[in-house]
Scaffold this active site. Structure first.
Site, short mmCIF file in Angstrom:
data_model
loop_
_atom_site.label_atom_id
_atom_site.label_comp_id
_atom_site.label_asym_id
_atom_site.label_seq_id
_atom_site.Cartn_x
_atom_site.Cartn_y
_atom_site.Cartn_z
N ASN A 276 -6.09 -2.80 2.05
CA ASN A 276 -6.04 -4.26 2.18
C ASN A 276 -7.46 -4.77 2.34
O ASN A 276 -8.22 -4.26 3.17
CB ASN A 276 -5.22 -4.69 3.40
CG ASN A 276 -3.74 -4.55 3.19
OD1 ASN A 276 -3.26 -4.46 2.08
ND2 ASN A 276 -3.00 -4.53 4.28
N ARG B 254 0.84 -1.22 0.00
CA ARG B 254 0.00 0.00 0.00
C ARG B 254 0.86 1.26 0.00
O ARG B 254 0.58 2.21 -0.72
CB ARG B 254 -0.95 0.01 1.20
CG ARG B 254 -2.03 -1.04 1.12
CD ARG B 254 -2.83 -1.13 2.41
NE ARG B 254 -1.92 -1.44 3.50
CZ ARG B 254 -1.95 -0.85 4.70
NH1 ARG B 254 -2.83 0.07 4.98
NH2 ARG B 254 -1.09 -1.19 5.63
#
Length: 88
Positions: A36, A18
Site C-alpha cells: 500500500n 494485497r
C-alpha cells in the site's frame, strides 16, 4: 524472466487487495511484493515468466469483492532475482 511494476489506482486499500494479489502470485509461481502506498494506490512488483505475469495483470484488473480498480499502470523490465512474495 521478466519483471512488472504495477501501480493500481482506485478503492483498493482495506479490502484485502494485497492478500488477493499475493494468493494469485503464489499460485502462478511468481516472486515479488504488494505494498500500500501513502497516496492510496497499491504497488505490485512481480517477476516470472511473461505468460504468468500477463495472467497476474488480468487478475489485478478484476480485484477482490469490494475493490474498485480504476487504472493499472504497468511497466515491464528485466527480472532482478526476487525470491518469494510478500505484502507490506
Amino acid at each position: 524472466m521478466f519483471r512488472i511494476t504495477v501501480l493500481v489506482s482506485g478503492r483498493v486499500q482495506g479490502v484485502g487487495y494485497r492478500h488477493f494479489t499475493r494468493k494469485k502470485a503464489l499460485e502462478l509461481g511468481l516472486s515479488g511484493y504488494a505494498e500500500n502506498l501513502s497516496d492510496g494506490r497499491v504497488e505490485v512488483v512481480a517477476e516470472g515468466e511473461k505468460a504468468d505475469l500477463e495472467l497476474l495483470i488480468h487478475h489485478l484488473r478484476q480485484g477482490p469483492r469490494g475493490a474498485l480498480v480504476l487504472q493499472l499502470d504497468v511497466q515491464w523490465s528485466e527480472a532482478t532475482g526476487l525470491k518469494g512474495f510478500q505484502t507490506f
